[in-house]
Every structure is written in C-alpha cells, then in structure tokens.
Design a protein around this motif. Structure first.
Motif, PDB file in Angstrom:
ATOM      1  N   SER A   8      52.309 -67.716  27.100  1.00  0.00           N
ATOM      2  CA  SER A   8      51.513 -67.171  26.291  1.00  0.00           C
ATOM      3  C   SER A   8      51.886 -66.251  25.163  1.00  0.00           C
ATOM      4  CB  SER A   8      50.179 -66.707  26.936  1.00  0.00           C
ATOM      5  OG  SER A   8      49.501 -67.738  27.974  1.00  0.00           O
ATOM      6  N   LEU A   9      51.390 -66.372  24.136  1.00  0.00           N
ATOM      7  CA  LEU A   9      51.786 -65.269  23.420  1.00  0.00           C
ATOM      8  C   LEU A   9      50.565 -64.512  22.950  1.00  0.00           C
ATOM      9  CD1 LEU A   9      54.025 -64.181  21.111  1.00  0.00           C
ATOM     10  CD2 LEU A   9      52.778 -65.731  19.188  1.00  0.00           C
ATOM     11  N   ILE A  10      50.783 -63.132  22.955  1.00  0.00           N
ATOM     12  CA  ILE A  10      49.596 -62.141  22.789  1.00  0.00           C
ATOM     13  C   ILE A  10      49.918 -61.365  21.363  1.00  0.00           C
ATOM     14  CG2 ILE A  10      48.192 -60.467  23.854  1.00  0.00           C
ATOM     15  CD1 ILE A  10      49.732 -61.578  26.563  1.00  0.00           C
ATOM     16  N   LEU A  11      48.729 -61.441  20.461  1.00  0.00           N
ATOM     17  CA  LEU A  11      48.858 -60.205  19.931  1.00  0.00           C
ATOM     18  C   LEU A  11      47.635 -59.100  20.092  1.00  0.00           C
ATOM     19  CD1 LEU A  11      49.631 -63.021  18.434  1.00  0.00           C
ATOM     20  CD2 LEU A  11      48.789 -62.332  16.197  1.00  0.00           C
ATOM     21  N   GLU A  12      48.222 -58.102  20.385  1.00  0.00           N
ATOM     22  CA  GLU A  12      47.350 -56.769  20.972  1.00  0.00           C
ATOM     23  C   GLU A  12      46.415 -56.582  20.130  1.00  0.00           C
ATOM     24  OE1 GLU A  12      47.247 -56.008  23.969  1.00  0.00           O
ATOM     25  OE2 GLU A  12      49.206 -57.031  24.796  1.00  0.00           O
ATOM     26  N   SER A  13      46.753 -56.354  18.904  1.00  0.00           N
ATOM     27  CA  SER A  13      45.829 -56.090  17.643  1.00  0.00           C
ATOM     28  C   SER A  13      46.319 -56.890  16.320  1.00  0.00           C
ATOM     29  CB  SER A  13      45.982 -54.478  17.515  1.00  0.00           C
ATOM     30  OG  SER A  13      44.993 -54.066  16.496  1.00  0.00           O
ATOM     31  N   ALA A  14      45.769 -57.934  16.211  1.00  0.00           N
ATOM     32  CA  ALA A  14      46.073 -58.769  14.984  1.00  0.00           C
ATOM     33  C   ALA A  14      46.026 -57.951  13.802  1.00  0.00           C
ATOM     34  CB  ALA A  14      45.441 -59.894  15.049  1.00  0.00           C
ATOM     35  N   SER A  15      47.112 -58.149  12.939  1.00  0.00           N
ATOM     36  CA  SER A  15      47.088 -57.597  11.667  1.00  0.00           C
ATOM     37  C   SER A  15      47.374 -58.772  10.490  1.00  0.00           C
ATOM     38  CB  SER A  15      48.359 -56.479  11.509  1.00  0.00           C
ATOM     39  OG  SER A  15      49.581 -57.084  11.728  1.00  0.00           O
ATOM     40  N   THR A  16      46.955 -58.608   9.318  1.00  0.00           N
ATOM     41  CA  THR A  16      47.256 -59.582   8.210  1.00  0.00           C
ATOM     42  C   THR A  16      48.412 -59.826   8.074  1.00  0.00           C
ATOM     43  OG1 THR A  16      47.336 -57.740   6.680  1.00  0.00           O
ATOM     44  CG2 THR A  16      45.213 -58.775   7.000  1.00  0.00           C
ATOM     45  N   ASN A  17      49.474 -59.179   8.557  1.00  0.00           N
ATOM     46  CA  ASN A  17      50.967 -59.668   8.178  1.00  0.00           C
ATOM     47  C   ASN A  17      51.312 -60.530   9.428  1.00  0.00           C
ATOM     48  OD1 ASN A  17      51.397 -57.776  10.399  1.00  0.00           O
ATOM     49  ND2 ASN A  17      52.648 -56.596   9.000  1.00  0.00           N
ATOM     50  N   GLN A  18      50.502 -60.812  10.200  1.00  0.00           N
ATOM     51  CA  GLN A  18      50.681 -61.724  11.207  1.00  0.00           C
ATOM     52  C   GLN A  18      50.114 -63.003  10.927  1.00  0.00           C
ATOM     53  OE1 GLN A  18      49.355 -59.153  14.683  1.00  0.00           O
ATOM     54  NE2 GLN A  18      51.361 -59.288  15.398  1.00  0.00           N
ATOM     55  N   THR A  19      49.576 -63.376   9.921  1.00  0.00           N
ATOM     56  CA  THR A  19      49.036 -64.457   9.733  1.00  0.00           C
ATOM     57  C   THR A  19      50.316 -65.647   9.097  1.00  0.00           C
ATOM     58  OG1 THR A  19      47.262 -63.910   8.197  1.00  0.00           O
ATOM     59  CG2 THR A  19      48.182 -65.849   7.513  1.00  0.00           C
ATOM     60  N   SER A  20      50.176 -66.648   9.965  1.00  0.00           N
ATOM     61  CA  SER A  20      51.442 -67.489  10.247  1.00  0.00           C
ATOM     62  C   SER A  20      51.268 -68.724  10.908  1.00  0.00           C
ATOM     63  CB  SER A  20      52.627 -66.637  10.685  1.00  0.00           C
ATOM     64  OG  SER A  20      53.903 -67.316  10.624  1.00  0.00           O
ATOM     65  N   MET A  21      52.366 -69.628  10.858  1.00  0.00           N
ATOM     66  CA  MET A  21      52.363 -70.795  11.734  1.00  0.00           C
ATOM     67  C   MET A  21      53.170 -70.283  13.081  1.00  0.00           C
ATOM     68  SD  MET A  21      52.011 -73.885  12.434  1.00  0.00           S
ATOM     69  CE  MET A  21      51.509 -74.951  11.103  1.00  0.00           C
ATOM     70  N   TYR A  22      52.638 -70.498  14.386  1.00  0.00           N
ATOM     71  CA  TYR A  22      53.516 -70.276  15.347  1.00  0.00           C
ATOM     72  C   TYR A  22      53.733 -71.403  16.212  1.00  0.00           C
ATOM     73  CZ  TYR A  22      51.703 -65.493  14.641  1.00  0.00           C
ATOM     74  OH  TYR A  22      51.950 -64.239  13.898  1.00  0.00           O
ATOM     75  N   LEU A  23      54.727 -71.671  16.368  1.00  0.00           N
ATOM     76  CA  LEU A  23      55.295 -72.805  16.965  1.00  0.00           C
ATOM     77  C   LEU A  23      55.913 -72.341  18.451  1.00  0.00           C
ATOM     78  CD1 LEU A  23      57.144 -74.214  14.054  1.00  0.00           C
ATOM     79  CD2 LEU A  23      55.545 -75.427  15.361  1.00  0.00           C
ATOM     80  N   CYS A  24      55.614 -73.157  19.444  1.00  0.00           N
ATOM     81  CA  CYS A  24      56.096 -73.110  20.992  1.00  0.00           C
ATOM     82  C   CYS A  24      57.111 -74.282  21.150  1.00  0.00           C
ATOM     83  CB  CYS A  24      54.703 -73.020  22.031  1.00  0.00           C
ATOM     84  SG  CYS A  24      55.466 -72.986  23.670  1.00  0.00           S
ATOM     85  N   ALA A  25      58.219 -73.781  21.889  1.00  0.00           N
ATOM     86  CA  ALA A  25      59.160 -74.755  22.222  1.00  0.00           C
ATOM     87  C   ALA A  25      59.609 -74.742  23.670  1.00  0.00           C
ATOM     88  CB  ALA A  25      60.278 -74.809  21.267  1.00  0.00           C
ATOM     89  N   SER A  26      60.238 -75.565  24.332  1.00  0.00           N
ATOM     90  CA  SER A  26      60.662 -75.580  25.528  1.00  0.00           C
ATOM     91  C   SER A  26      61.940 -76.291  25.651  1.00  0.00           C
ATOM     92  CB  SER A  26      59.750 -76.140  26.586  1.00  0.00           C
ATOM     93  OG  SER A  26      59.597 -77.534  26.559  1.00  0.00           O
ATOM     94  N   SER A  27      63.034 -76.133  26.647  1.00  0.00           N
ATOM     95  CA  SER A  27      64.164 -76.575  26.813  1.00  0.00           C
ATOM     96  C   SER A  27      64.574 -76.659  28.157  1.00  0.00           C
ATOM     97  CB  SER A  27      65.379 -76.144  25.825  1.00  0.00           C
ATOM     98  OG  SER A  27      65.681 -74.756  26.201  1.00  0.00           O
TER      99      SER A  27
END
Lengths: 117, 112
Positions: free
Chosen positions: A75-94
C-alpha cells in the motif's frame, strides 16, 4: 498468467486528505515497488519492499509512506495529499527466483491516476 | 539526479522505417539493461533486455545495441509498424532487490 492489480484506475481527492493506494500481486513475488509517472520525468521510484514489513526509500519518498503487512499486498499512503502529488501511480512486483514469471522482470499494474484538487 | 538519460523525448517514424532510441548511463554498477514498452492506459511491460557482457541482442524486429566503454545503449525497431506506437523506457538495474532506474521515456508514433 501473472497479474498485478491496483485498487482504483482513477481517484480524485481534496488537498489535505489521507489517500490510500493499494496494490495486489498474485505471483508470490518478494519485491514490490511504487512509482509515479509524470510527463518528461519518466518513472520515479517512491518506495520499494523486498519482504513483508520491510521497506526502503526510493528516489522521491517525501510526502509518502508505505505498508506491506502481507506478501501479496503493498500500500502507498499519502498522509496529507497536496496538488503536486497529482500524478499516475504505478505498482510493480518482481521475483528473486521463487515466484512466478521471469526473474529479471518487473510486472506492472495498470496504474492509478490520482488528481488532488 | 538523472542516472539514465534517454533521447529523444518523442519520435515520429514512417511505417516500415527504423526507430532508434538512445540511452546513456553513468553508474558502472548497473548490471542489467531492460527496455519497457507502455501502451496508453496500460502499465509498462518488458520488451527486451541485455546484460553488459553482450554488445547486441535481437528479438524479432527489436534490437538492443550496447556500448560498455561509452556507457550507452540503444533500441532499434526495424520495419516499424503502427502497432509499435507506444512509449518506450530504457532502464538500468543495480544489484539486489531488482531495483531499476528508468529513463524519461520516448513516445513513438509510427504513421502509415
């Protein structure tokens, strides 16, 4: 077939909200990663985990935290979201060799496009 | 700090032509150099990869050329097709945990 799923394809949140992005893999992979993808900047590593409850900072960890309580879930947690965290978030595994799929390959989910207003 | 530099940022190629994407790295500890292909709305997927003890690797229409002394590597797509239109990322890996550093990406458009 190997599979990485992400909890949402699109997410809209308000500034200051706590945001959870979840990723699940069904390949018994040891390693899991969170990236953000921005135009012109490529994929930048936020955090990765090489085992349950283990985590390492990537290149841009500020403003983020992660949790890996089970092997298949990261899990990825943004504790207090800000506008500069607007983005595409990608998860990967290996895999290090014990899970399914190629050893030298990162398998990506479809991404979550997060907009912070 | 960009450890893997990729160019060009965008590329338009005629169908049947050759697409060439270049990457350069600085860290000599990198031991594996994959290329990922990403279609719109999808996550990246491994396309082809090379290790530094090999100068070239070919898989179908896709070839990686690797120059260890110059710390450069490139992807060549022969007989480019409209279905190759995607964003391509070069990458480099160091040691344990399969941690990978990605380039900034090249958006390829193959026009009929």
């Amino acid at each position: 077939d190997v599979k990485v799923t992400q909890s949402s394809r699109y997410l809209v949140k308000r500034t200051g909200e706590k945001v959870f992005l979840e990723c699940v893999q069904d390949m018994d992979h040891e390693n899991m990663f969170w990236y953000r993808q921005d135009p012109g900047l490529g994929l930048r590593l936020i955090y990765f985990s090489y085992d349950v409850k283990m985590k390492e900072k990537g290149d841009i960890p500020e403003g983020y935290s992660v949790s890996r309580e089970k092997k298949e879930r990261f899990s990825l947690i943004l504790e207090s979201a800000s506008t500069n965290q607007t983005s595409m978030y990608l998860c990967a595994s290996s895999s290090n060799g014990l899970g399914r799929g190629g050893v030298d390959t990162q398998y990506f989910g479809p991404g979550t496009r997060l907009t912070v207003l | 700090q960009q450890q893997v530099k990729q160019s060009p940022q965008s590329l338009i190629v005629q169908k049947g032509g050759i697409s060439i994407i270049n990457c350069a790295y600085e860290n000599t500890a990198f031991d594996y150099f994959p290329w990922y292909q990403q279609f719109p709305g999808k996550g990246p997927a491994l396309l082809i990869a090379i290790r530094p003890d090999v100068s070239e690797k070919k898989e179908g229409r896709f070839t990686i050329s690797f120059n260890k002394s110059a710390k450069q590597f490139s992807l060549h797509i022969m007989d480019s097709q409209p279905g190759d239109s995607a964003t391509y990322f070069c990458a480099a890996r160091t040691g344990g945990y399969q941690k990978v550093t990605f380039g900034t990406g090249t958006k390829l458009q193959v026009i009929p």
